[in-house]
Design a protein around this motif. Structure first.
Motif, PDB file in Angstrom:
ATOM      1  N   ASN A  25       0.921  -1.104   0.008  1.00  0.00           N
ATOM      2  CA  ASN A  25      -0.113   0.023  -0.139  1.00  0.00           C
ATOM      3  C   ASN A  25       0.954   1.427   0.107  1.00  0.00           C
ATOM      4  N   TYR A  26       0.656   1.996  -0.964  1.00  0.00           N
ATOM      5  CA  TYR A  26       1.467   3.065  -1.361  1.00  0.00           C
ATOM      6  C   TYR A  26       1.644   3.904   0.147  1.00  0.00           C
ATOM      7  N   GLY A  27       2.998   4.393   0.520  1.00  0.00           N
ATOM      8  CA  GLY A  27       3.322   5.138   1.593  1.00  0.00           C
ATOM      9  C   GLY A  27       3.291   4.332   3.100  1.00  0.00           C
ATOM     10  N   VAL A  28       3.056   3.063   3.002  1.00  0.00           N
ATOM     11  CA  VAL A  28       3.203   2.076   4.294  1.00  0.00           C
ATOM     12  C   VAL A  28       4.429   1.406   3.972  1.00  0.00           C
ATOM     13  N   ASP A  29       5.355   1.546   4.734  1.00  0.00           N
ATOM     14  CA  ASP A  29       6.601   0.903   4.722  1.00  0.00           C
ATOM     15  C   ASP A  29       6.765  -0.243   5.942  1.00  0.00           C
ATOM     16  N   LYS A  30       5.774  -0.394   6.785  1.00  0.00           N
ATOM     17  CA  LYS A  30       6.166  -1.175   7.820  1.00  0.00           C
ATOM     18  C   LYS A  30       4.640  -1.704   8.461  1.00  0.00           C
ATOM     19  N   TYR A  31       4.541  -2.829   8.828  1.00  0.00           N
ATOM     20  CA  TYR A  31       3.585  -3.618   9.578  1.00  0.00           C
ATOM     21  C   TYR A  31       3.966  -4.274  10.817  1.00  0.00           C
ATOM     22  N   ASN A  32       3.030  -4.504  11.687  1.00  0.00           N
ATOM     23  CA  ASN A  32       3.197  -5.195  12.809  1.00  0.00           C
ATOM     24  C   ASN A  32       2.721  -6.596  12.598  1.00  0.00           C
ATOM     25  N   ILE A  33       3.512  -7.441  12.774  1.00  0.00           N
ATOM     26  CA  ILE A  33       3.193  -8.828  12.353  1.00  0.00           C
ATOM     27  C   ILE A  33       2.601  -9.538  13.614  1.00  0.00           C
ATOM     28  N   GLY A  34       2.832  -8.821  14.522  1.00  0.00           N
ATOM     29  CA  GLY A  34       2.037  -9.365  16.014  1.00  0.00           C
ATOM     30  C   GLY A  34       2.769 -10.583  16.195  1.00  0.00           C
ATOM     31  N   THR A  35       2.154 -11.574  17.361  1.00  0.00           N
ATOM     32  CA  THR A  35       2.507 -12.744  18.067  1.00  0.00           C
ATOM     33  C   THR A  35       1.873 -13.873  17.713  1.00  0.00           C
ATOM     34  N   GLY A  36       0.646 -13.569  17.093  1.00  0.00           N
ATOM     35  CA  GLY A  36      -0.111 -14.783  16.700  1.00  0.00           C
ATOM     36  C   GLY A  36       0.366 -15.408  15.526  1.00  0.00           C
ATOM     37  N   PHE A  37       0.869 -14.979  14.364  1.00  0.00           N
ATOM     38  CA  PHE A  37       1.426 -15.423  13.234  1.00  0.00           C
ATOM     39  C   PHE A  37       2.779 -15.866  13.456  1.00  0.00           C
ATOM     40  N   GLY A  38       2.806 -17.277  12.931  1.00  0.00           N
ATOM     41  CA  GLY A  38       4.021 -18.159  13.121  1.00  0.00           C
ATOM     42  C   GLY A  38       5.038 -17.861  12.230  1.00  0.00           C
ATOM     43  N   HIS A  39       4.705 -18.949  11.022  1.00  0.00           N
ATOM     44  CA  HIS A  39       5.694 -18.807   9.987  1.00  0.00           C
ATOM     45  C   HIS A  39       5.138 -19.378   8.743  1.00  0.00           C
ATOM     46  N   PHE A  40       5.767 -19.261   7.501  1.00  0.00           N
ATOM     47  CA  PHE A  40       5.451 -20.220   6.348  1.00  0.00           C
ATOM     48  C   PHE A  40       6.460 -21.219   6.347  1.00  0.00           C
ATOM     49  N   GLY A  41       6.223 -22.112   5.675  1.00  0.00           N
ATOM     50  CA  GLY A  41       7.048 -23.326   5.540  1.00  0.00           C
ATOM     51  C   GLY A  41       7.313 -23.681   4.048  1.00  0.00           C
ATOM     52  N   ILE A  42       8.875 -24.083   3.853  1.00  0.00           N
ATOM     53  CA  ILE A  42       9.185 -24.109   2.330  1.00  0.00           C
ATOM     54  C   ILE A  42      10.052 -25.657   2.455  1.00  0.00           C
ATOM     55  N   ASP A  43       9.478 -26.351   1.578  1.00  0.00           N
ATOM     56  CA  ASP A  43      10.541 -27.799   1.427  1.00  0.00           C
ATOM     57  C   ASP A  43      11.749 -27.429   0.640  1.00  0.00           C
ATOM     58  N   VAL A  44      12.762 -27.665   0.904  1.00  0.00           N
ATOM     59  CA  VAL A  44      14.060 -27.696   0.224  1.00  0.00           C
ATOM     60  C   VAL A  44      14.807 -28.968   0.093  1.00  0.00           C
ATOM     61  N   GLU A  45      15.800 -29.304  -0.651  1.00  0.00           N
ATOM     62  CA  GLU A  45      16.424 -30.411  -0.901  1.00  0.00           C
ATOM     63  C   GLU A  45      17.519 -30.546   0.105  1.00  0.00           C
ATOM     64  N   ASP A  95      10.495  -7.807   5.456  1.00  0.00           N
ATOM     65  CA  ASP A  95       9.619  -7.586   6.454  1.00  0.00           C
ATOM     66  C   ASP A  95       9.584  -8.158   7.967  1.00  0.00           C
ATOM     67  N   GLY A  96      10.377  -9.001   8.226  1.00  0.00           N
ATOM     68  CA  GLY A  96      10.251  -9.760   9.168  1.00  0.00           C
ATOM     69  C   GLY A  96       9.371 -11.139   9.319  1.00  0.00           C
ATOM     70  N   TYR A  97       8.544 -11.323   8.275  1.00  0.00           N
ATOM     71  CA  TYR A  97       8.107 -12.794   8.252  1.00  0.00           C
ATOM     72  C   TYR A  97       8.878 -13.757   8.199  1.00  0.00           C
ATOM     73  N   THR A  98       8.641 -14.780   9.118  1.00  0.00           N
ATOM     74  CA  THR A  98       9.582 -16.110   9.222  1.00  0.00           C
ATOM     75  C   THR A  98       9.327 -17.203   8.231  1.00  0.00           C
ATOM     76  N   PHE A  99      10.287 -17.782   7.819  1.00  0.00           N
ATOM     77  CA  PHE A  99      10.156 -18.918   6.731  1.00  0.00           C
ATOM     78  C   PHE A  99      10.711 -20.135   7.493  1.00  0.00           C
ATOM     79  N   GLU A 100      10.295 -21.172   7.582  1.00  0.00           N
ATOM     80  CA  GLU A 100      10.976 -22.466   7.978  1.00  0.00           C
ATOM     81  C   GLU A 100      11.354 -23.161   6.662  1.00  0.00           C
ATOM     82  N   LEU A 101      12.690 -23.455   6.940  1.00  0.00           N
ATOM     83  CA  LEU A 101      13.091 -24.197   5.565  1.00  0.00           C
ATOM     84  C   LEU A 101      13.182 -25.758   6.256  1.00  0.00           C
ATOM     85  N   LEU A 102      12.449 -26.781   5.404  1.00  0.00           N
ATOM     86  CA  LEU A 102      12.493 -28.028   6.041  1.00  0.00           C
ATOM     87  C   LEU A 102      13.122 -28.898   4.761  1.00  0.00           C
ATOM     88  N   GLU A 103      14.031 -29.800   5.219  1.00  0.00           N
ATOM     89  CA  GLU A 103      14.919 -30.610   4.188  1.00  0.00           C
ATOM     90  C   GLU A 103      13.996 -31.792   4.196  1.00  0.00           C
TER      91      GLU A 103
END
Length: 362
Positions: free
Chosen positions: A158-178, A215-223
């Motif tokens: 959103n134009y002009g908004v460069d930071k958001y509060n991620i909060g404590t409820g959101f955990g992470h996104f997960g990505i499978d990697v080799e 932005d500080g969103y966490t990603f979990e890399l899973l082998e």
């Protein structure tokens, strides 16, 4: 103002103009213009405001006339669809509904920087990007495969908004990697932030690592081995895990794939989804002992899920304890049928008609 914009204004606590990504294109625009901004309500319903503001149902008296008209439409739609279902048959219908997780939507402060990180460090592909200056927002869809078959992320700037509060409820996104170690080395070389070095998961043997995007969103890399759905998890924290499992099984039709308790670390988690976790994205629900409520911030928005019938989906959600925040029906101008709801912990999801969704992708 379009009827959709009026509807969204009714969800706001004041008469201030709707935020950039909640405005619809002027009705004088061509059909192609509608296609350009077709996700304004579909996946941006809630992508520009803190969730607490979006759920305020108190509208100004000046909008009373518009509200009465707008509220009548969903009732007519429900009556026309004939969707009255009971608990006796709702569970069976939900299980047989053709559902899959389509998108996860969240807000970022620098779209170019985030796209660069996702493509160069996480190996995603930029599927689509739009800049809508008249609406004061841009967005981008990224993932590991096409939207008609893969789970993807939708980023909103959103134009002009460069930071958001991620909060404590959101955990992470997960990505499978080799190879987690190689992935971490690449991310470090590109200037990425590693918050947990590669190593076995607590209480398990899977090699994992945690990294943060700009932005500080966490990603979990899973082998793991090669996966048809590398974007494999969205983790959210809940205050009552048994209640959440029951809701997602009955109202969303998800399967409980795994549930594990770690008393030594004082948490329990459950994986919920629409098929085996090695082939489908999953929702990971985590309960931390003694914590029943979380700050959801204003960064994370929602998950979008495909359904064969948004009307029946809404009725089932109501029957099993969910809250409908957007009554089911077609969106003005594009006729895509959607409904939006909150789970018992206040996490939002949007259900999208499968046929309409495929038509939009065309």
């Amino acid at each position: 103002m379009s009827s959709l914009s009026a509807t969204l204004n009714l969800l706001r606590p004041s008469l201030a103009p709707p935020p950039p990504s909640l405005r619809f294109c002027d009705v004088r625009n061509s059909a192609s213009s509608y296609c350009t901004s077709r996700r304004l309500a579909l996946f941006h319903l809630g992508s520009a405001l803190p969730q607490s503001q979006l759920l305020v149902a108190k509208a100004s008296e000046l909008l009373r006339g518009e509200r009465n008209t707008l509220e009548a439409a969903p009732v007519a739609n429900l009556a026309q669809a004939g969707t009255a279902i009971t608990k006796e048959n709702a569970l069976e219908w939900v299980k047989n509904d053709k559902r899959r997780m389509l998108h996860v939507v969240y807000r970022v402060g620098d779209l170019n920087k985030t796209i660069k990180f996702y493509t160069e460090c996480l190996g995603m592909k930029l599927l689509r990007r739009r800049d809508i200056p008249e609406e004061q927002y841009s967005n981008a869809f990224l993932g590991y495969g096409p939207e008609d078959s893969n789970f993807v992320v939708e980023l909103t700037y959103n134009y002009g908004v460069d930071k958001y509060n991620i909060g404590t409820g959101f955990g992470h996104f997960g990505i499978d990697v080799e190879d987690v170690s190689k992935s971490v080395e690449l991310i470090k070389a590109k200037g990425g932030k590693v918050t947990r070095e590669p190593g076995p998961a607590k209480g398990g043997s899977t090699i994992i690592a945690f990294v943060e995007d700009p932005d500080g969103y966490t990603f979990e890399l899973l082998e793991r081995g090669p996966s048809p759905e590398p974007l494999c998890q969205v983790m959210l924290r809940v205050g009552d895990l048994d209640r959440a499992i029951k809701f997602y099984k009955k109202a969303f039709g998800m399967e409980l794939l795994r549930k594990r308790d770690y008393p030594e670390y004082k948490y329990t988690y459950a994986l919920m989804g629409y098929g085996p976790e090695d082939k489908n994205p999953v929702l990971e629900l985590t309960y931390n002992y003694g914590i029943t409520d979380y700050d959801k911030g204003n960064g994370y928005a929602q998950i979008a899920i495909g359904t064969d019938d948004v009307y029946k989906s809404a009725e089932a959600i109501k029957l099993y304890g969910g809250k409908i925040v957007l009554e089911p029906g077609p969106l003005p101008g594009i006729n895509t049928k959607i409904t939006a709801c909150l789970d018992p912990d206040g996490w939002k999801s949007v259900f999208v008609d499968n046929v309409d969704f495929m038509k939009e992708l065309e």
